[in-house]
Enzyme design. Sequence first.
Site, short mmCIF file in Angstrom:
data_model
loop_
_atom_site.label_atom_id
_atom_site.label_comp_id
_atom_site.label_asym_id
_atom_site.label_seq_id
_atom_site.Cartn_x
_atom_site.Cartn_y
_atom_site.Cartn_z
N GLY A 170 51.67 -8.82 6.45
CA GLY A 170 50.99 -8.79 8.44
C GLY A 170 51.97 -9.37 9.22
N SER A 171 52.95 -10.45 8.52
CA SER A 171 53.41 -11.27 9.33
C SER A 171 54.23 -11.20 10.54
CB SER A 171 54.31 -12.61 8.96
OG SER A 171 55.76 -11.66 7.82
N ILE A 220 56.99 7.13 4.10
CA ILE A 220 58.23 7.38 5.20
C ILE A 220 56.89 8.35 5.97
CG2 ILE A 220 59.29 9.01 5.00
CD1 ILE A 220 60.88 7.92 2.37
N LEU A 221 56.73 8.59 7.59
CA LEU A 221 56.13 9.06 8.06
C LEU A 221 57.24 10.93 8.09
CD1 LEU A 221 55.37 6.60 10.22
CD2 LEU A 221 53.76 7.94 8.77
N HIS A 261 63.51 -3.07 10.45
CA HIS A 261 63.88 -2.92 9.31
C HIS A 261 65.28 -4.02 8.46
CE1 HIS A 261 64.85 -1.26 5.64
NE2 HIS A 261 66.19 -1.16 5.63
N LEU A 304 65.12 8.75 8.24
CA LEU A 304 64.91 7.45 7.91
C LEU A 304 65.68 6.17 7.86
CD1 LEU A 304 62.42 5.97 5.75
CD2 LEU A 304 64.20 5.91 3.66
N GLU A 335 63.30 -11.89 11.97
CA GLU A 335 61.68 -10.77 12.45
C GLU A 335 61.57 -10.65 13.21
OE1 GLU A 335 60.70 -8.39 9.68
OE2 GLU A 335 62.52 -9.26 7.89
#
Length: 210
Positions: A12-13, A92-93, A109, A144, A174
């Site tokens: 969770g960074s 994967i949603l 990503h 994806l 990120e």
Amino acid sequence: MKRIVILVSGRGSNAQAIVQRCAAEAWPAQVVAVVGNRPGAAAFDFAAAQGIATALVDHTGFAGREAFDAELMRVVDAFAPDLVVLAGFMRILGDAFVAHYAGRLLNIHPSLLPAFGGLHTHRRAIEAGCKLAGATVHFVTPALDHGPIVAQAAVPVRPDDTPEALAGRVLAVELVIYPLAVRWFVEGQLVLDGGVVRHRSGEAQWLLAG
Ligand code: GAR
């Protein structure tokens, strides 16, 4: 105030960086919930300490992806989000989920998409002899690790790099570009034009780190 829900699977960074920048820069937004699929995710501890609602939808408790997605959607929708942010969410949603949040679902990503979607991106970039690696923030579409690119950051690949060292260097950028991209979204700065995202006022949508 735009309502943000962050989906996480682990550390969770990125979620933490977004929560902190949102407060420090007084965005017209609030992170209203952190939702995860893994019990004990470190991201939950940070969120709870900040007084942010947390919810667990454990994927292991569902027979298949459709049932998991449906429950996840129900839980997320209960927080009435304007924006859903995937921050290290490692499931994967399915198409129905992605369609439901179309135009308000962001992902990060750890590669320079469209190169190296999927898993083991850092190892694959090193093995391919890439001299640059990086991270991409994009709107999520059913394919994806595809979708209109909001921001990218590049870092060098060093001759003696390991996947872990490269991952650390990529994570550092990120934590810069994801909060920036989310801020742009909640400020209404992002314009989607024929599959290409541009910033309304022309801010640089890229970052090069040495
Ligand atoms: C980040 O490096 C993110 O880009 C990656 O997982 C890490 C999560 O770190 N996401 C993916 O690989 C998604 N396909 P964090 O939990 O500390 O933010």
